[in-house]
Design a protein around this motif. Structure first.
Motif, PDB file in Angstrom:
ATOM      1  N   LYS A  99       0.837  -1.206   0.000  1.00  0.00           N
ATOM      2  CA  LYS A  99       0.000   0.000   0.000  1.00  0.00           C
ATOM      3  C   LYS A  99       0.868   1.252   0.000  1.00  0.00           C
ATOM      4  CE  LYS A  99      -4.049  -2.042   2.208  1.00  0.00           C
ATOM      5  NZ  LYS A  99      -4.874  -2.087   3.427  1.00  0.00           N
ATOM      6  N   ARG A 100       1.950   1.215   0.765  1.00  0.00           N
ATOM      7  CA  ARG A 100       2.869   2.354   0.786  1.00  0.00           C
ATOM      8  C   ARG A 100       3.484   2.570  -0.593  1.00  0.00           C
ATOM      9  NH1 ARG A 100       6.018   1.233   6.509  1.00  0.00           N
ATOM     10  NH2 ARG A 100       4.199   1.611   7.835  1.00  0.00           N
ATOM     11  N   LEU A 101       3.879   1.464  -1.225  1.00  0.00           N
ATOM     12  CA  LEU A 101       4.444   1.563  -2.577  1.00  0.00           C
ATOM     13  C   LEU A 101       3.449   2.192  -3.543  1.00  0.00           C
ATOM     14  CD1 LEU A 101       6.407  -1.754  -3.258  1.00  0.00           C
ATOM     15  CD2 LEU A 101       7.301   0.573  -3.214  1.00  0.00           C
ATOM     16  N   GLU A 102       2.215   1.787  -3.439  1.00  0.00           N
ATOM     17  CA  GLU A 102       1.172   2.318  -4.324  1.00  0.00           C
ATOM     18  C   GLU A 102       1.065   3.833  -4.168  1.00  0.00           C
ATOM     19  OE1 GLU A 102      -3.642   1.934  -4.539  1.00  0.00           O
ATOM     20  OE2 GLU A 102      -2.506   0.084  -4.209  1.00  0.00           O
ATOM     21  N   VAL A 103       1.068   4.292  -2.942  1.00  0.00           N
ATOM     22  CA  VAL A 103       0.987   5.733  -2.682  1.00  0.00           C
ATOM     23  C   VAL A 103       2.227   6.439  -3.226  1.00  0.00           C
ATOM     24  CG1 VAL A 103       1.000   7.484  -0.849  1.00  0.00           C
ATOM     25  CG2 VAL A 103      -0.534   5.516  -0.685  1.00  0.00           C
ATOM     26  N   LEU A 104       3.386   5.894  -2.947  1.00  0.00           N
ATOM     27  CA  LEU A 104       4.628   6.541  -3.378  1.00  0.00           C
ATOM     28  C   LEU A 104       4.759   6.563  -4.901  1.00  0.00           C
ATOM     29  CD1 LEU A 104       7.135   5.175  -0.725  1.00  0.00           C
ATOM     30  CD2 LEU A 104       6.194   7.493  -0.892  1.00  0.00           C
ATOM     31  N   ARG A 105       4.302   5.535  -5.555  1.00  0.00           N
ATOM     32  CA  ARG A 105       4.394   5.493  -7.017  1.00  0.00           C
ATOM     33  C   ARG A 105       3.480   6.529  -7.675  1.00  0.00           C
ATOM     34  NH1 ARG A 105       4.810  -0.986  -7.084  1.00  0.00           N
ATOM     35  NH2 ARG A 105       7.085  -1.117  -7.056  1.00  0.00           N
TER      36      ARG A 105
END
Length: 134
Positions: free
Chosen positions: A36-42
């Motif tokens: 989920k963090r990756l999704e936000v950062l991307r």
């Protein structure tokens, strides 16, 4: 009559299975949170700090080794699954709930009207039966 060594081995295997099962659950939670963090950062502007953070998260994800833990758990389960299925329903439920699913004795007992100590004693007897059946 089953040897104490055999009973101890079954207990050790089931405790190990419980630990692995717990570690898999924790790793899956970590994986979900980091994805989920990756999704936000991307979706954010790709500044150098964001790119660096993405790399760190990907490194954490690659270090989880969930597949290896699942393989180890499955190997142990395969040794016992057929024999556990032959236990009486209550013994089977206790072994599955307390060892395979990793629930505490008190939690397992609460649902079926036993104290934590009562479940512990029943679990010990079920493990002895399991060892005798192997």
């Amino acid at each position: 009559m089953v040897s104490e060594e055999t009973v101890a081995r079954v207990k050790q295997d089931l405790r190990h299975l419980r630990k692995i099962t717990h570690s898999i659950e924790v790793a899956l939670q970590v994986k979900e949170r980091h994805e989920k963090r990756l999704e936000v950062l991307r979706q954010a502007e790709q500044s150098p700090s964001i790119v660096d953070e993405i790399a760190k998260i990907q490194k954490v994800l690659s270090s989880l080794h969930i597949e290896e833990s699942i393989k180890r758990a499955t190997e142990i389960e395969l040794r016992y699954v057929e024999t556990i299925a032959k236990l009486e329903p209550l013994d089977k439920a206790i072994i599955e709930d307390c060892y395979i699913n990793g629930n505490a004795y008190w939690k397992s007992g609460r649902g079926i009207g036993y104290s934590a100590e009562g479940i512990r004693k029943k679990a010990d007897k079920a493990i002895r039966k399991l060892a005798e059946m192997l």
